[in-house]
Scaffold this active site. Sequence first.
Site, short mmCIF file in Angstrom:
data_model
loop_
_atom_site.label_atom_id
_atom_site.label_comp_id
_atom_site.label_asym_id
_atom_site.label_seq_id
_atom_site.Cartn_x
_atom_site.Cartn_y
_atom_site.Cartn_z
N SER A 1 -9.86 1.76 2.63
CA SER A 1 -9.01 2.83 2.06
C SER A 1 -7.97 1.94 1.04
O SER A 1 -7.18 2.65 -0.02
CB SER A 1 -8.19 3.80 2.63
OG SER A 1 -7.27 2.99 3.74
N LYS B 1 0.97 -1.22 0.09
CA LYS B 1 0.10 0.04 0.05
C LYS B 1 0.99 1.24 0.00
O LYS B 1 2.06 1.12 0.69
CB LYS B 1 -0.94 -0.03 1.23
CG LYS B 1 -1.99 1.10 1.25
CD LYS B 1 -2.69 0.98 2.58
CE LYS B 1 -4.00 2.06 2.72
NZ LYS B 1 -4.69 1.95 3.84
N SER C 1 -10.29 -0.20 6.85
CA SER C 1 -9.73 -0.05 5.59
C SER C 1 -8.88 -1.31 4.89
O SER C 1 -8.48 -1.24 3.98
CB SER C 1 -8.63 1.13 5.54
OG SER C 1 -9.23 2.23 5.40
#
Lengths: 490, 125
Positions: free
Chosen positions: A158, A78, A182
């Site tokens: 997210s 990420k 997330s």
Amino acid sequence: MPGSTELGLAEAKRRLLAREISAKELALAHLDAMEQARDLNAFITETPEMALEMAEAADARLAKGEAGLLEGLPIAIKDLFCTEGVPTSAGSHILDGFTPPYESTVTAKLWAAGAVSLGKTNLDEFAMGSSNMTSHHGPVRNPWTRPEDNAALVPGGSSGGSAAAVAARIALAATGTDTGGSIRQPAAFCGITGIKPTYGRCSRFGIVAFASSLDQAGAFGRSVEDTALLLQAMAGYDPKDSTSADLPVPDWAGSLSGKVKGLKIGIPAEYRVEGMPKAIEELWQAGADWLAAEGAELVEINLPHTKYALPTYYIIAPAEASSNLARYDGMRYGLRVEGENLAETYMKTRAEGFGAEVKRRIMIGTYVLSAGYYDAYYLKAQKVRRRIVDDFEAAFQKVDAILTPTAPSAAFRIGEKMDDPVAMYLNDVFTVPSSLAGLPAISVPAGFSAEGLPLGLQVIGKAWDEQTVLDTALALERAAGFEVLPYGLS
Amino acid sequence: MAQAAVQANLPPGWFTHPLQRPLNQSDRSHMSLDKATVRRISELARIEVPETDLEPLAQELSAILGWIEQLGEVDTADVAPMRSVMPITHPWREDVVDDGNRQDAITRNAPSAHDGYFVVPRVVE
């Protein structure tokens, strides 16, 4: 080599150790998949040269019998983890051109374990969002589409890019971060597994901060075993993070049994919310039945403050964010928009550098922390947070783990629900309470919505008891037999 | 009524529909922020907000704050605020320098740097 992107992380590891495939072949197959699936917009930065270099080094170590835990396994990171020499954006315009001069502890551990970097995945700006729509680098497409049409769906957020990359067979596994859901919500939306460990398991050093009392790194995989394996390589004590726990990291993957016989599984009445789609309620019941069939005992429990978790979260997270994001002032890194004087430079830089959702949260946070309102909002939220934690503590006197749906809906279309921030916040209604309590929680793909999209079940465990969470999840995974490829992939 | 039957099975007071209400229909009008307050928040937050955006932003923020107001229902009279969710004891360490001398690496990302310093707009006139 065709087909190697279909292997799971653990299976690819076995084949690498048996020298049936090479790390280079595996890297090439995944780099090819990454190129083929660029329309998903799952990556912000691709690192193909790094991947090949790391794969060759891994092959050399494999040849010498010096394999690390993840030797030669291609994964995605990420873009919230700082990676030395590789741009890190947090999905924001304000970090344009930022290349960290240091490595986050979690990624350093992964590289030390021999993992191969495919690149940095797309995310909601500063991890604020549940759809990946707030990224400065554009939305991510979920590899799943509804069977009847080809319209683009959100991957959740997210950590939407990480979830999409794993679901689309671009990466064997990926890192994520979870502040209020997330990891778990995008895992559910993309039909894969995602775990957020106990707060303090993974070091937060080098992870771009959103809400420090909630942020925790975690793992995505296409199976419970894969997810456990990746998490194991990420976790561990780090003196550079004062909230990191000085505890040994168990061999979660090696100890996986999927045994739930004799376990008490709590079913919280408060998670039956009005308007929940029927398919989700039925799946929740099915999950409970599967665990009961394996010998678990189901126990009705109450978590009375559940409905206050979201509003509590939307005080605490923005308050901490407004403080954490004060560092983006255009002086030391990233974007600078010149004004007439210093104050104006700050205001113009932040106005242009932050997107609408980030600004909204900074302003909410600034307001609730401002003189005269601190007690009414922030202090009140910290007190309600303790009530929520007390609810879980009382429940865990009676049960070993808690079973709930992961999200109140399946993936929605890109553009849907965008006009109303509060409706968007509802995505995290089932994931936020365990985040506030710092507890480990996993989402396992377990069934389908009425439109034919993946749905997840969430297992929440006691602090530091990731093993029970993983074993319960494995029992669900075996019973659900979720083995459908995203319709978007041919 | 089907609706009533659904609600009868729910624990008292737990409905998600207030969350799904359109933002301009806040029923907590006493919580509404005015333009002047939003302007002040934007100054505290160091985010420039154009005059035309103040009113819509005031409505959005008011709706979020109105929704948050429901926390007032929770009795927290004897509750200590939770500042750290896991009881972690901070370890002691030797007070020694173990990192540093990385001026170049640190200033490399600056929009403007010179000779190991960040270059910033004039602060003192």
